[in-house]
Structures are given as structure tokens and as C-alpha cells.
Design a protein around this motif. Structure first.
Motif, short mmCIF file in Angstrom:
data_model
loop_
_atom_site.label_atom_id
_atom_site.label_comp_id
_atom_site.label_asym_id
_atom_site.label_seq_id
_atom_site.Cartn_x
_atom_site.Cartn_y
_atom_site.Cartn_z
N ALA A 52 40.74 39.45 48.08
CA ALA A 52 40.36 38.37 48.99
C ALA A 52 40.33 37.04 48.24
CB ALA A 52 39.00 38.65 49.62
N GLU A 53 39.80 37.05 47.01
CA GLU A 53 39.75 35.82 46.21
C GLU A 53 41.15 35.36 45.81
OE1 GLU A 53 35.50 35.70 43.93
OE2 GLU A 53 36.98 37.12 43.15
N VAL A 54 42.07 36.30 45.60
CA VAL A 54 43.46 35.93 45.28
C VAL A 54 44.04 35.13 46.44
CG1 VAL A 54 45.80 36.85 45.00
CG2 VAL A 54 43.93 37.79 43.64
N THR A 55 43.83 35.64 47.67
CA THR A 55 44.34 34.94 48.85
C THR A 55 43.65 33.59 49.02
OG1 THR A 55 44.79 37.07 49.89
CG2 THR A 55 44.67 35.15 51.34
N GLY A 90 37.19 28.93 51.33
CA GLY A 90 36.20 29.98 51.16
C GLY A 90 35.77 30.23 49.73
N LEU A 91 36.13 29.33 48.82
CA LEU A 91 35.75 29.48 47.42
C LEU A 91 34.85 28.34 46.97
CD1 LEU A 91 39.06 30.48 45.57
CD2 LEU A 91 37.05 31.89 45.88
N ASP A 92 33.96 28.65 46.06
CA ASP A 92 33.17 27.63 45.39
C ASP A 92 34.08 26.98 44.34
OD1 ASP A 92 30.43 26.50 44.56
OD2 ASP A 92 31.21 27.35 42.69
N PRO A 93 34.05 25.67 44.18
CA PRO A 93 34.91 25.04 43.17
C PRO A 93 34.76 25.62 41.77
CG PRO A 93 34.03 23.36 44.62
CD PRO A 93 33.34 24.67 44.98
N ASN A 94 33.55 26.03 41.39
CA ASN A 94 33.38 26.64 40.07
C ASN A 94 34.11 27.97 39.97
OD1 ASN A 94 31.80 24.55 39.01
ND2 ASN A 94 29.93 25.42 39.86
N ARG A 95 34.06 28.76 41.06
CA ARG A 95 34.78 30.04 41.07
C ARG A 95 36.28 29.79 41.06
NH1 ARG A 95 35.36 34.78 39.07
NH2 ARG A 95 36.20 36.34 40.50
N LYS A 112 50.12 37.91 41.09
CA LYS A 112 49.48 38.20 42.37
C LYS A 112 49.19 36.92 43.14
CE LYS A 112 46.14 41.25 42.69
NZ LYS A 112 44.93 42.06 42.40
N ILE A 113 48.70 35.91 42.44
CA ILE A 113 48.38 34.64 43.09
C ILE A 113 49.65 33.95 43.56
CG2 ILE A 113 47.45 32.32 42.70
CD1 ILE A 113 45.28 33.71 40.95
N GLN A 114 50.69 33.95 42.74
CA GLN A 114 51.95 33.33 43.15
C GLN A 114 52.55 34.04 44.35
OE1 GLN A 114 54.65 32.56 39.95
NE2 GLN A 114 53.26 31.16 38.94
N ALA A 115 52.43 35.37 44.39
CA ALA A 115 52.95 36.13 45.54
C ALA A 115 52.15 35.78 46.80
CB ALA A 115 52.88 37.63 45.26
N ALA A 116 50.83 35.66 46.66
CA ALA A 116 49.99 35.30 47.81
C ALA A 116 50.33 33.89 48.29
CB ALA A 116 48.51 35.39 47.43
#
Length: 139
Positions: A52-55, A90-95, A112-116
């Protein structure tokens, strides 16, 4: 070709975006010698990055890139707008920064991030593909 260029820009953005948020932190107050504590010998490992965080990270990175390229936004406002874009994803800037740093050290996470991010990009026609032929003009 356009998708490849987009991915290259995205990759560069993903590597640079965390640095932009690092500027949002206020400067640390100088510590007196009595208040200093020894730095940890090993940096704390970031928590594992979920799918979920990757997306969310990919969504945020694309939004950050859009803000960064927007010439109508004054430079002084861009960091705030980028942080808002990260929060909207949906993310905190620090995260977001933690994931960006983890991505730099982990090629599998980077892929994974590039694919997402690629999955979120609008499809572009292949080079050389022609658009449908126009209807012939009536005679």
C-alpha cells in the motif's frame, strides 16, 4: 519512447523528492557541550515498506513532480504544495522521505515503486503508431 522518458524523469524525481522535504525541517538549535549525546553507531533501519505504501509513494511522487514542474506556483510555495500532495496520497512527509531513502538503497523496492508509478501513468501511443485515418471529404 515517451514512457521511457517519463520513467527516467520519475526515477530522477523519486531520487530527488525526499531532499525537497528535508528542507521543511526547522534548523536544529546548537547544543551546548554538556547536552550533546553520542550519535548512534548504526542508523535505524526504516520499517518495511508495505505494498500500500509503494502505491501511495508512487502516487505522491507523481504529484510532487507535477508541483515541481508547475511554473504557475511560486518557488516559495512549492515545498508546502509538495508536502500537501504527499499527505493527499495518504503518506506522512517524513514517511515519504524514509521510503525515498530506502528506495535508494534497495533496488527491488525501487523497481516496485517505478512499476507502481508506471501503472498510474496514462498510456501513450507507441512511436510510429498513426492515428485513425480521417474520413474522406464528401465530393
Amino acid at each position: 519512447m515517451k514512457l521511457r522518458n517519463s520513467m527516467m524523469v520519475l526515477g530522477a524525481t523519486l531520487l530527488c523528492a525526499p531532499a525537497a522535504f528535508a528542507q521543511n525541517t526547522p534548523p536544529a538549535q546548537p547544543a551546548t557541550p554538556a547536552q550533546t549525546t553520542p550519535a548512534p553507531t548504526t542508523p535505524a533501519a526504516p520499517a518495511a515498506v508495505t505494498d500500500a505504501e509503494v502505491t501511495q509513494f508512487a502516487t505522491a511522487a507523481l504529484a510532487v513532480e507535477k508541483v515541481r514542474k508547475d511554473t504557475t506556483i511560486p518557488e516559495a510555495d512549492k515545498n508546502t504544495k509538495m508536502a500537501d500532495a504527499v499527505k493527499m496520497a495518504g503518506l506522512d512527509p517524513n514517511r515519504f522521505n524514509e521510503i525515498g531513502q530506502a528506495m535508494q538503497a534497495d533496488p527491488a523496492l525501487n523497481k516496485k515503486i517505478q512499476a507502481a508509478a508506471a501503472a498510474q501513468q496514462p498510456a501513450t501511443p507507441a512511436p510510429g503508431a498513426s492515428s485513425p485515418a480521417p474520413a474522406p471529404a464528401p465530393k
